[in-house]
Design a protein around this motif. Sequence first.
Motif, short mmCIF file in Angstrom:
data_model
loop_
_atom_site.label_atom_id
_atom_site.label_comp_id
_atom_site.label_asym_id
_atom_site.label_seq_id
_atom_site.Cartn_x
_atom_site.Cartn_y
_atom_site.Cartn_z
N GLN A 160 -34.69 -11.78 10.25
CA GLN A 160 -34.16 -11.53 8.96
C GLN A 160 -32.72 -11.79 8.73
N TYR A 161 -31.95 -11.97 9.72
CA TYR A 161 -30.50 -11.86 9.54
C TYR A 161 -30.01 -13.02 9.99
N GLN A 162 -28.69 -13.40 9.38
CA GLN A 162 -27.91 -14.47 9.77
C GLN A 162 -26.51 -13.82 10.04
N THR A 163 -25.23 -14.57 10.76
CA THR A 163 -24.26 -13.82 11.10
C THR A 163 -22.96 -14.73 10.30
N SER A 164 -23.02 -15.35 9.63
CA SER A 164 -21.64 -16.18 8.96
C SER A 164 -21.21 -15.28 7.86
N LEU A 165 -20.04 -15.21 7.58
CA LEU A 165 -19.46 -14.52 6.65
C LEU A 165 -19.03 -15.28 5.36
N ARG A 166 -18.98 -14.88 4.24
CA ARG A 166 -18.85 -15.69 3.01
C ARG A 166 -18.05 -14.45 2.12
N ILE A 167 -16.78 -14.52 2.03
CA ILE A 167 -15.88 -13.55 1.36
C ILE A 167 -15.12 -13.91 0.23
N ASP A 168 -15.38 -13.18 -0.75
CA ASP A 168 -14.95 -13.71 -2.13
C ASP A 168 -13.39 -13.00 -1.93
N CYS A 169 -13.37 -11.68 -1.95
CA CYS A 169 -11.92 -10.74 -2.05
C CYS A 169 -12.11 -9.50 -1.31
N ILE A 170 -10.93 -8.90 -1.24
CA ILE A 170 -10.79 -7.61 -0.83
C ILE A 170 -10.26 -6.66 -2.18
N ILE A 171 -10.61 -5.59 -2.26
CA ILE A 171 -10.08 -4.65 -3.36
C ILE A 171 -9.70 -3.37 -3.01
N LEU A 172 -8.51 -2.76 -3.09
CA LEU A 172 -8.24 -1.70 -2.93
C LEU A 172 -7.79 -1.04 -4.41
N GLU A 173 -8.79 0.13 -4.63
CA GLU A 173 -8.39 0.92 -5.80
C GLU A 173 -7.95 2.32 -5.75
N PRO A 174 -6.92 2.42 -6.17
CA PRO A 174 -6.33 3.64 -6.07
C PRO A 174 -7.08 4.80 -6.93
N LYS A 175 -7.13 5.96 -6.61
CA LYS A 175 -7.98 7.06 -7.40
C LYS A 175 -7.23 8.25 -7.52
N ILE A 176 -6.00 8.04 -8.20
CA ILE A 176 -5.12 9.31 -8.68
C ILE A 176 -5.75 9.77 -9.78
N VAL B 150 0.88 -1.12 0.04
CA VAL B 150 0.18 -0.08 0.03
C VAL B 150 0.87 1.13 -0.11
N PHE B 151 0.54 2.19 -0.69
CA PHE B 151 1.27 3.53 -0.75
C PHE B 151 0.56 4.59 0.02
N SER B 152 1.64 5.19 0.55
CA SER B 152 1.06 6.51 1.37
C SER B 152 0.56 7.67 0.53
N ASN B 153 -0.14 8.33 1.01
CA ASN B 153 -0.86 9.68 0.35
C ASN B 153 -1.58 9.24 -0.95
N VAL B 154 -1.92 8.14 -1.19
CA VAL B 154 -2.85 7.72 -2.30
C VAL B 154 -4.11 7.47 -1.75
N PRO B 155 -5.22 8.13 -2.41
CA PRO B 155 -6.56 7.86 -2.03
C PRO B 155 -7.06 6.55 -2.51
N TYR B 156 -7.59 5.58 -1.65
CA TYR B 156 -8.05 4.46 -2.18
C TYR B 156 -9.52 4.07 -1.79
N ASP B 157 -10.25 3.61 -2.92
CA ASP B 157 -11.56 2.97 -2.31
C ASP B 157 -11.44 1.61 -2.06
N ILE B 158 -11.86 1.19 -0.83
CA ILE B 158 -11.84 -0.19 -0.19
C ILE B 158 -13.00 -0.71 -0.39
N LYS B 159 -13.09 -1.96 -0.91
CA LYS B 159 -14.33 -2.75 -1.16
C LYS B 159 -14.10 -4.04 -0.76
N VAL B 160 -15.18 -4.87 -0.31
CA VAL B 160 -15.15 -6.15 0.26
C VAL B 160 -16.11 -6.86 -0.85
N VAL B 161 -15.85 -8.01 -1.41
CA VAL B 161 -16.74 -8.74 -2.09
C VAL B 161 -17.36 -9.61 -1.66
N MET B 162 -18.77 -9.91 -1.26
CA MET B 162 -19.03 -11.07 -0.34
C MET B 162 -20.13 -11.87 -1.50
#
Length: 565
Positions: free
Chosen positions: A544-560, A444-456
Amino acid sequence: MKAINKYMKASGLLLAALTFGACSDSWDDHYDVAGGSAGNGASLWENIASNKDLSNFARVLDACGYKTSLAGDQMFTVFAPTNDGLSEEMANQLIATYQQEKGAGVIEKDNSTIKEFVQNHIALYNHSVAVEGSDTSIVMMNGKYLALGPNNFAGNQLVSKNLLTKNGILFTVGTTAQYLPNVFEYLGKDAALDSLSAFLYSYNNYKFDPAQSVPGEIIDGETTYLDSVKVLENDLLDQYMGEINDEDSTFWMVVPNNEQWKTRLAELQAYFNYDNKVADRDSLARLYSHLFIANGSVFSMSYNTETSFRDSAYAINARPASVREQLYGFKDAKPYVYDNPKPYEPGGVFYGAETVECSNGKVLKVPSWNIEPSKTFLRRIKVEAESAANRKEYDETSSQIPNIVTVTADNTQFYNQLSGNKYLEVLSRSKDGKPSITYYIRDVFSNVPYDIKVVMAPALAGDTAATEDQRKLLLVDATIGYNKQNGEETTASLVKRVECKKDMVDTLVVAENYVFPTCSYNVDPQVTLKIASSGRPPGSKKDQYQTSLRIDCIILEPKIAKEEK
């Protein structure tokens, strides 16, 4: 810090030896019919020194210490310019330059008079020419390949040829051979490029090469050398840039002028702010902020053609399309490939370039620097949830052992909808539990704006017969961890109770334009992301809710912004 080592390819001595072998087959014919002398028993130096028409050349050789070599036993071919082509004034200037550079501590191998003049007129071993035939290419002592034909050398008319001496062959030419720098050498000759050249040249290192050196006696069990040859090593070229000092290959290089270098450096220095506890933080910051300005600016003509450049340009750092998804995580990832815009179009990597011809390719001086960080090193980051190497820890008190789930091909609704058709399932130990798992995020780079996403992923992706309880909505918390400037770890909540939809692949945006104060590029992981179930909400909606996690990936997208230079 990554080790950066290896060696520069040595000049073509083997080719010279092969050339000598080929010439030897018709040796007698050359001296019977080619207008040369059958030899006078004297050395090369004695023949040069006794020829009044070569007096200026002889003075340069003597001043540069080549008298001894050309009078010895080692075999050379010398192309001596006559006084008509090398005036007294020119010789005086060559000698003065040699002495000035020697006095300034420039090593012999880098002395311009030696490298660009003396060694540009001398080749190792014997080379001769016949009366007729096509031009051949011979390697000179400086590694340059120059043309030798029946009546010309390096495009200049031969005055005399094939004089056989006791230690080689002597030719005379009416004009000095032009020295054409290679791409790497040219960088050091153009004052407008001295920011780039100063950085690259600071990694030059000459290393003794016994394979190319001439062995002498063995004294006390150690081999001595009559002629010690050193070859240039430059770790940056070998590992990152491409061997643009190699005379055996052909390169194009786009180069930033000093103003472009200064502007881009100011931008990149902010990206490499390592925390105070990182070893060699200042050296790392200097290396990468300087390196990544021109990293991706060298193109090998083994993989590109002038025709293909009209549509796309593949830098040496580019990887084949077949492996990009595996390396970078995304099917559309094309780092170091410049095709949008096309290379010669406005905004393209070659747009408006002034071309300089070099001995091993071309230098392209461009009016604007169009190699953006987003096209090279500043890429999207993907963390695959199922990869054990990416996991830091999980909460064993509320979470069952994580389980990798595969999406099978017969699941037509979700097959190819998840990265690698796999995801990680972290089941809750109880109906009201709050399982969690923490991941490392590298580089990860400093002073770079990132959008952080979690794909479920939905439960149906792994099991088309998933129960209604497994398919319910999910509430998610996300917490980021990183090192502060002083090196201490800190955490911050990104989102709480964000809702993950049921029965669909859902991309949760847990942060927008998030800026890390410190850089973790190429050091131990310092950034973490904790993903946790928020549990079930109180009240009437609880069921209406359950509590288990099912995670595909995490994505950090730089926004320069693309306009930033």
